[in-house]
Design an enzyme around this catalytic site. Structure first.
Site, PDB file in Angstrom:
ATOM      1  N   GLU A   1       0.845  -1.194   0.000  1.00  0.00           N
ATOM      2  CA  GLU A   1       0.000   0.000   0.000  1.00  0.00           C
ATOM      3  C   GLU A   1       0.886   1.253   0.000  1.00  0.00           C
ATOM      4  O   GLU A   1       1.991   1.239   0.527  1.00  0.00           O
ATOM      5  CB  GLU A   1      -0.882  -0.019   1.253  1.00  0.00           C
ATOM      6  CG  GLU A   1      -1.858   1.144   1.361  1.00  0.00           C
ATOM      7  CD  GLU A   1      -2.669   1.113   2.636  1.00  0.00           C
ATOM      8  OE1 GLU A   1      -3.763   1.703   2.647  1.00  0.00           O
ATOM      9  OE2 GLU A   1      -2.217   0.514   3.636  1.00  0.00           O
TER      10      GLU A   1
ATOM     11  N   LYS B   1      -9.561   1.235  -2.658  1.00  0.00           N
ATOM     12  CA  LYS B   1      -9.817   0.685  -1.325  1.00  0.00           C
ATOM     13  C   LYS B   1     -11.245   0.997  -0.880  1.00  0.00           C
ATOM     14  O   LYS B   1     -11.660   2.160  -0.856  1.00  0.00           O
ATOM     15  CB  LYS B   1      -8.804   1.293  -0.348  1.00  0.00           C
ATOM     16  CG  LYS B   1      -8.864   0.779   1.077  1.00  0.00           C
ATOM     17  CD  LYS B   1      -7.753   1.447   1.867  1.00  0.00           C
ATOM     18  CE  LYS B   1      -7.710   1.035   3.308  1.00  0.00           C
ATOM     19  NZ  LYS B   1      -6.608   1.732   4.021  1.00  0.00           N
TER      20      LYS B   1
ATOM     21  N   CYS C   1      -5.201  -3.287   2.592  1.00  0.00           N
ATOM     22  CA  CYS C   1      -5.015  -3.012   4.017  1.00  0.00           C
ATOM     23  C   CYS C   1      -6.264  -3.222   4.870  1.00  0.00           C
ATOM     24  O   CYS C   1      -6.629  -4.353   5.162  1.00  0.00           O
ATOM     25  CB  CYS C   1      -4.443  -1.596   4.188  1.00  0.00           C
ATOM     26  SG  CYS C   1      -3.605  -1.345   5.783  1.00  0.00           S
TER      27      CYS C   1
END
Length: 275
Positions: free
Chosen positions: A40, A112, A153
């Protein structure tokens, strides 16, 4: 296929971060990796709102993304850039991952979905939604190597996402991350192993590590996990390259032994006042 995870300690200078990542990507390709994944926020770790908006680029203008596309084409590898901080408006960003093919073309991208809005205690708090827009859809990328389920994440904490990716055909789950040290120590290995076990997928999780220029500390421990939940490789806390060979037949073996993906039920919850 042979896969490589790149573990980085990204700073707040984009050009320097791209150069560092490029060196490890080339090292991985020289070691025979067909598929290479980075963490990330591969080319920028910056917490200050004003500064990050100044340093981030729109996708079509991003010099780092252009460089990564050139490298993938030169090395003839599949390159997964775990995420880049990408402008979507003058005052808004996306945390966007990219899958780049051996021809240098962007095959797909993923924003995300779950944003990190948490209070960890001790004065450590994050409000990702104050600056970032969350993605609206999950992505499975079907390639000649494998069918990759994309995530980033904090997505890791939402098991339904990975179940949906596996049911859509994914046999390798990608979880690039910049986990904080406290949450990493508590949950990283457990959550990643659980996602592998629940889905019968390989899990590839490239991570940020160490103390960054902005003062943030990340956990490291990039992991490669097999479909039975066993850790194939753990990068520890040093920057560098971690390589493993995957046997995708193990996905079918794990799902045959524990066919839980076929056993879902619609659940009705009855709440009873038992006081």
């Amino acid at each position: 296929m042979r896969v490589a995870l790149i573990q980085l300690n990204t700073g707040n200078v984009v050009a320097d971060a791209v150069t560092a990542a490029e060196g490890y990507i080339r090292e991985a390709a020289a070691d025979g990796a067909d598929f290479i994944s980075t963490p990330e926020t591969t080319h920028l770790m910056e917490m200050n709102r004003k500064v990050v908006l100044e340093k981030a680029s729109f996708q079509d203008d991003d010099p780092g993304l252009k460089r990564f596309r050139t490298i993938a084409a030169e090395l003839k590898v599949w390159l997964h850039i775990g995420s880049l901080i990408t402008k979507v408006a003058e005052d808004r960003l996306a945390n966007r991952g990219f899958l780049i093919g051996p021809d240098g073309e962007i095959k797909t991208s993923y924003d995300k979905m779950h944003l990190f809005d948490v209070d960890l205690g001790g004065g450590e708090a994050y409000r990702e939604s104050a600056l970032y827009d969350g993605g609206q859809s999950a992505v499975v990328a079907k390639t000649p190597l494998a069918d990759f389920g994309l995530s980033i994440c904090y997505d890791l904490r939402f098991a339904y996402l990975y179940r949906a990716l596996a049911k859509a055909g994914a046999n390798v789950l990608l979880v690039p991350a910049a986990f904080t040290r406290p949450t990493g120590e508590a949950h990283w290995h457990t959550l990643l192993r659980a996602r592998a076990i629940e889905t019968g997928c390989y899990v590839l999780a490239a991570a940020q590590t160490g103390l960054h220029a902005t003062g943030r500390s990340t956990y490291g421990h990039s992991l490669i996990i097999d479909p039975w939940g066993s850790v194939v490789a753990d990068a520890g806390t040093d920057v560098g390259v971690t390589i493993a060979d995957l046997d995708l037949a193990k996905c079918a073996e794990a799902r045959q032994k524990i066919p839980s993906l076929t056993h879902d039920r619609d659940v009705t919850v009855t709440t009873v006042d038992a006081t």
